[in-house]
Motif scaffolding. Structure first.
Motif, mmCIF file in Angstrom:
data_model
loop_
_atom_site.group_PDB
_atom_site.id
_atom_site.type_symbol
_atom_site.label_atom_id
_atom_site.label_comp_id
_atom_site.label_asym_id
_atom_site.label_seq_id
_atom_site.Cartn_x
_atom_site.Cartn_y
_atom_site.Cartn_z
ATOM 1 N N ALA A 1 0.455 16.303 4.975
ATOM 2 C CA ALA A 1 1.577 16.115 4.055
ATOM 3 C C ALA A 1 2.910 16.070 4.791
ATOM 4 O O ALA A 1 3.884 15.508 4.306
ATOM 5 C CB ALA A 1 1.596 17.213 3.008
ATOM 6 N N GLU A 2 2.947 16.636 5.995
ATOM 7 C CA GLU A 2 4.208 16.664 6.752
ATOM 8 C C GLU A 2 4.333 15.498 7.732
ATOM 9 O O GLU A 2 5.334 15.349 8.408
ATOM 10 C CB GLU A 2 4.319 17.976 7.544
ATOM 11 N N LEU A 3 3.280 14.693 7.821
ATOM 12 C CA LEU A 3 3.294 13.605 8.802
ATOM 13 C C LEU A 3 4.416 12.601 8.516
ATOM 14 O O LEU A 3 4.630 12.201 7.379
ATOM 15 C CB LEU A 3 1.944 12.879 8.789
ATOM 16 N N TRP B 1 -6.337 9.369 1.195
ATOM 17 C CA TRP B 1 -5.202 10.162 1.661
ATOM 18 C C TRP B 1 -5.111 11.474 0.889
ATOM 19 O O TRP B 1 -4.971 12.558 1.474
ATOM 20 C CB TRP B 1 -3.907 9.357 1.495
ATOM 21 N N LEU B 2 -5.210 11.360 -0.436
ATOM 22 C CA LEU B 2 -5.098 12.557 -1.276
ATOM 23 C C LEU B 2 -6.184 13.566 -0.918
ATOM 24 O O LEU B 2 -5.945 14.770 -0.874
ATOM 25 C CB LEU B 2 -5.193 12.165 -2.753
ATOM 26 N N ILE C 1 0.837 -1.195 0.000
ATOM 27 C CA ILE C 1 0.000 0.000 0.000
ATOM 28 C C ILE C 1 0.875 1.249 0.000
ATOM 29 O O ILE C 1 1.768 1.399 0.838
ATOM 30 C CB ILE C 1 -0.919 0.031 1.239
ATOM 31 N N ASP C 2 0.604 2.091 -0.962
ATOM 32 C CA ASP C 2 1.280 3.372 -1.043
ATOM 33 C C ASP C 2 0.255 4.403 -0.576
ATOM 34 O O ASP C 2 -0.564 4.864 -1.358
ATOM 35 C CB ASP C 2 1.705 3.602 -2.503
ATOM 36 N N PHE C 3 0.290 4.706 0.716
ATOM 37 C CA PHE C 3 -0.759 5.543 1.275
ATOM 38 C C PHE C 3 -0.873 6.878 0.546
ATOM 39 O O PHE C 3 -1.960 7.386 0.335
ATOM 40 C CB PHE C 3 -0.545 5.772 2.775
ATOM 41 N N ALA C 4 0.279 7.441 0.173
ATOM 42 C CA ALA C 4 0.260 8.755 -0.457
ATOM 43 C C ALA C 4 -0.519 8.752 -1.760
ATOM 44 O O ALA C 4 -0.855 9.801 -2.299
ATOM 45 C CB ALA C 4 1.689 9.235 -0.694
ATOM 46 N N ASN C 5 -0.801 7.566 -2.251
ATOM 47 C CA ASN C 5 -1.529 7.478 -3.505
ATOM 48 C C ASN C 5 -2.958 6.981 -3.337
ATOM 49 O O ASN C 5 -3.662 6.753 -4.309
ATOM 50 C CB ASN C 5 -0.784 6.548 -4.457
#
Ligand SMILES: C[S@@+](CC[C@H](N)C(=O)[O-])C[C@H]1O[C@@H](n2cnc3c(N)ncnc32)[C@H](O)[C@@H]1O
Ligand SMILES: [Fe+2]
Ligand SMILES: [Fe+2]
Lengths: 302, 297
Positions: free
Chosen positions: B269-271, B258-259, B250-254
């Motif tokens: 975004a800074e987490l 998340w987005l 899992i690519d959480f940023a994607n």
């Protein structure tokens, strides 16, 4: 583990001292310097490791020890000593099952899938900072197993590098005691090891896939030659580097990897604040970093 | 899910008198906790705890457990509540009352595994909410706690089919909702939603239950759905899942959730997500303690 709990008794560490808030500050400091995270449910480990160092330097309380790590003239040296204490004796074959499962069940199948499209049938893994060889042998055994089953007809190589000549020599010998092989599944034990006296020697069928080399990761000219790698493991090595060297080394790893390649750190190590090129990815029970391919959409952090 | 299938499921559920009833203390508990932490009335909580002998016993047992390492044994309910703190008592009340929703012999999944996951998800969801600055952290907690309530419904209304579903998920290492879709034609999100509506739970919680797997357009469910969706994923990746291996990356940023959250709460975004993930292992201990208190014989 049992060593550590006797340790606790020896040192008379009470529940009180385990819950001293200064441990949190020491934990955060270690994370900031090295990227290694000590979860609170494993604090007894942190405490027992610190207590060895506290004895050595003569610190009586956690607060005093924190001072040794932050305010005393040779604080950097003490942090190194502590990091050594934290990573020492951790090394064994098949150390992290979540990482191994991620490799076997997710990473290798998807790598094979992607490479097959271009008719590539070879995998290249790199164990960077391999120390005495436990990690590259583990990787080679896993890859060997895969190429005998699901990936028939594929070949692979494992490149193993370290700065330390003596470690490399020991790695090449490939002889381990029963403590180092305690996690090796029985079927691997039977297939890939031969007992010698009270120890176990890795069979040549495994060794022939590994090349051992001395390599200083801080040597840019050498690092530039590393290319075309599918998966990199670099566990508990970056922790010793300062921020700039970390960033530079990780940059080299990034360039060495093929698109879609994976970069594994130690079990609870993070790249936060070191590189934004890699993408953090989660597998069951473990995390890793991933090099997106050109076609991957850009996302926000992390 | 198609309205037609949903209607059929609804009539099927209401036709069965096995429909789980709302636990007696749940509604007053929800009401009592639906206010800022500092305004929660300790006396009211003590009163709720005292309603139920088994819950009261659990509070006392937990207050005396190793985790709290008291030198003097705690005997009164009031002292136990004060020692444990409001949050833990609340966790106990919820998991106890909800685990009585279905009779012990009707469980198809291991109840302690189910509550581990639900409580884990509740804690993660609340922590996540705190970190990003989502204002209603208690709602986040509740949404996490209740998100898989449909699993209970499935145990009640289609026990045999659901047993096959769970076995399929375990055997094939696939997500539960995927196995449900294949074997039942509906998922625990659907049945959970129907139960939540019948229990007259607030609409945003109903939505979190309904959409936590198929978040679709994140705008629709808003931050709460996204929070639950991501927390559920994190728990399943971190030893707070259903106890079987789900091979995935899992690519959480994607992730769409998340987005969407990053747009609403830019500090996400800074987490340091890696670190956040490592801390989840700390919850596992807390959750384990709680669950074993509830399920100790
Ligand atoms: C703590 S050990 C970790 C060994 C192994 N990767 C593990 O996780 O158990 C750190 C290793 O990094 C190696 N090392 C330290 N600095 C290095 C450098 N600049 N280049 C290459 N290796 C280095 C050391 O020789 C040592 O073997
Ligand atoms: Fe679910
Ligand atoms: Fe869930």
């Amino acid at each position: 583990m049992s060593n550590d709990s006797t340790m606790l008794k020896d040192e008379q560490l009470s529940v009180e001292s385990l819950t001293d808030p200064v441990w949190i500050r020491i934990r955060d400091l270690i994370y900031q310097v090295s990227g290694i995270y000590q979860a609170e449910n494993k604090f007894y480990l942190l405490v027992s490791r610190c207590s060895r160092r506290m004895k050595a330097v003569g610190a009586r309380t956690p607060r005093e020890y924190l001072e040794f790590l932050t305010a005393r003239p040779n604080r950097d040296a003490e942090m190194r000593n502590l990091l050594n204490e934290i990573t020492i004796g951790e090394t064994c074959l098949f150390r992290s099952m979540p990482q191994i499962d991620a490799l076997r069940k997710v990473v290798i199948p998807s790598l094979a899938e992607a490479k097959k499209k271009f008719s590539f049938t070879k995998l290249r893994f790199w164990s960077a900072g391999c120390s005495t060889g436990e990690e590259p042998y583990t990787l080679a055994m896993i890859l060997l197993e895969e190429t005998q089953t699901r990936l028939k007809g594929w070949t692979f190589e494992v490149i193993a590098t370290d700065l330390n000549d003596r470690s490399i020599a020991k790695a090449q010998e490939g002889i381990y005691n029963d403590y180092a092989v305690r996690n090796v599944p029985p079927e691997f034990m039977k297939k890939y090891f031969t007992p010698v006296g009270s120890e176990f020697r890795v069979n040549d069928s495994v060794r022939s896939f590994i090349s051992f080399n001395r390599l200083n990761m801080l040597d840019d000219s050498k690092m530039l030659f590393m290319r075309g790698i599918d998966t990199i493991f670099c566990c508990n090595v970056l922790i010793y580097f300062d921020g700039k060297s970390k960033t530079r080394t990780v940059e080299h790893f990034y360039n060495a990897l093929l698109p879609n390649g994976h970069f594994f750190l130690g079990h609870s190590e993070s790249l936060y604040g070191i590189s934004k090129k890699f993408r953090l990815v989660h597998f069951p029970g473990t995390t890793a970093y991933w090099k997106p391919s050109e076609s991957t959409p850009k996302a926000g952090a992390p | 899910m198609k309205t037609e299938t949903l209607d059929r499921l609804r009539s099927r559920i209401s036709g069965i008198d096995a429909m789980p009833a709302i636990p007696i203390i749940l509604r007053p508990l929800l009401r009592c906790l639906d206010q800022p932490a500092e305004q929660i009335d300790v006396n009211r909580i003590v009163e709720l705890v005292s309603y139920d002998k088994s819950i009261a016993a659990q509070c006392v047992r937990m207050a005396n457990s190793a985790l709290f390492g008291r030198s003097h044994p705690v005997e009164s309910i009031r002292t136990a509540v004060l020692n444990l703190g409001m949050w833990r008592v609340r966790d106990l009340l919820f998991s106890n009352s909800l685990s009585q929703v279905i009779p012990a012999n009707r469980w198809v999944v291991d109840p302690s595994v189910f509550w581990r996951h639900s409580l884990g998800c509740a804690l993660v969801c609340r922590r996540f909410a705190e970190i990003i600055g989502y204002p209603d952290t208690e709602k986040a907690y509740l949404a996490g706690l209740l998100h898989d309530i449909g699993v209970l419904v499935n145990c009640m209304i289609v026990p045999n089919e659901f047993r096959a579903t769970v076995e399929k998920a375990y055997r094939e290492h696939i997500p539960m909702d995927e196995a449900e879709q294949a074997t039942l034609g509906f998922t625990h999100s659907d049945s959970g939603r129907i139960l939540a509506e019948a229990w007259k739970i607030t609409p945003d919680l109903v939505q979190a239950i309904e959409l936590h797997h198929e978040i679709g357009d994140p705008e629709r469910g808003g931050p709460l759905v996204a929070l639950v969706h991501l927390s559920d994923l994190l728990c399943r990746l971190r030893d707070l899942g259903y106890g079987y291996y789900e091979p995935r990356q899992i690519d959480f940023a994607n992730e769409p959730g998340w987005l969407y959250l990053v747009m609403q709460f830019p500090n996400l975004a800074e987490l340091d997500l890696a670190r956040f993930t490592f801390t989840l292992d700390e919850y596992a201990k807390e959750v384990g303690e709680l669950v074993s208190t509830v399920f100790a014989a």
